[in-house]
Design an enzyme around this catalytic site. Sequence first.
Site: not given
Ligand code: 2HA
Ligand code: ZN
Length: 275
Positions: A117, A141, A143, A171, A212
């Site tokens: 990414e 980023h 998940h 909050e 995602h």
């Molecule tokens: O690195 O999260 O979006 C793996 C991921 C891709």
């Molecule tokens: Zn990801």
Amino acid sequence: MAITDCEVLQNYIRLCSDGWDQGWHERNGGNLTYRMRPEEVEQCRPYFKETPGEWVNMGVQADNLKGEYFISTGSGKYFRNVSLAPQDNLCIVEINEAGDSWRIVWGLEKGGRPTSEFPSHFLNHSVRKEATNGENRVIYHAHPANLIAMTYILPLTARDFTRALWQSATECPVVFPGGVGVVPWMVPGGSDIAWATSKLMREYDAAVWAHHGLFASGPDFDTTFGLMHTIEKAAQIYLLALSAGQGKIRQTIQDDDLRAIAKEFGVTLREEFLE
Ligand code: 2HA
Ligand code: ZN
């Protein structure tokens, strides 16, 4: 002294471990980049490779990131392993003078490249740097499961997600008064999702990726991790309340309550998201 004794790397590694502990990084899920301060680059420079890697074109370009250095997780590497072997799972990359290519100057000793990414991170660093007068340094980023679950039951609009999250914990309007953006489902890793996300990050400091995960940004590791954590916890409360109430919400924080919080804490809420 080793490069990993530098405070910036310690803080970077700690975020990776904390994210793993939270359960947000199954397998190689998620990625983290940090735009280094000049003095941090100088602290780390003695440990750089004698011969840096080859320049690799990114397919995206940014004038305001020419010559910058980033710490990045490696593509396909696991957050779970970062603290055990930072030198094999992380890298420092230098950006060229055209602002369109990177080369590895430290790390990934067993081979590899920065996160898949990286184009998204790079464009988001560019817009966040501009939007915050240079303050923004971290793009993260992850998940987180509850937030991802929300993307199956709410309309995929910034307004719907922001209101649901603001109402789920007192909050929240203080932590993200500007709200969160929402990117529809897209193929990860390419320049399309990079552009779509960076368009939203001009206005928001976090963007949901439908089905995602979440992109979060901030000036330092604590603020950015805190933003991810606050949003995910609000999502968890939202789902707990809906599930326990079998879909019925008896009461919630009202719009005038949100306005009162904003007034008390001196933040400006995105008015078009209020009723
Ligand atoms: O690195 O999260 O979006 C793996 C991921 C891709
Ligand atoms: Zn990801």
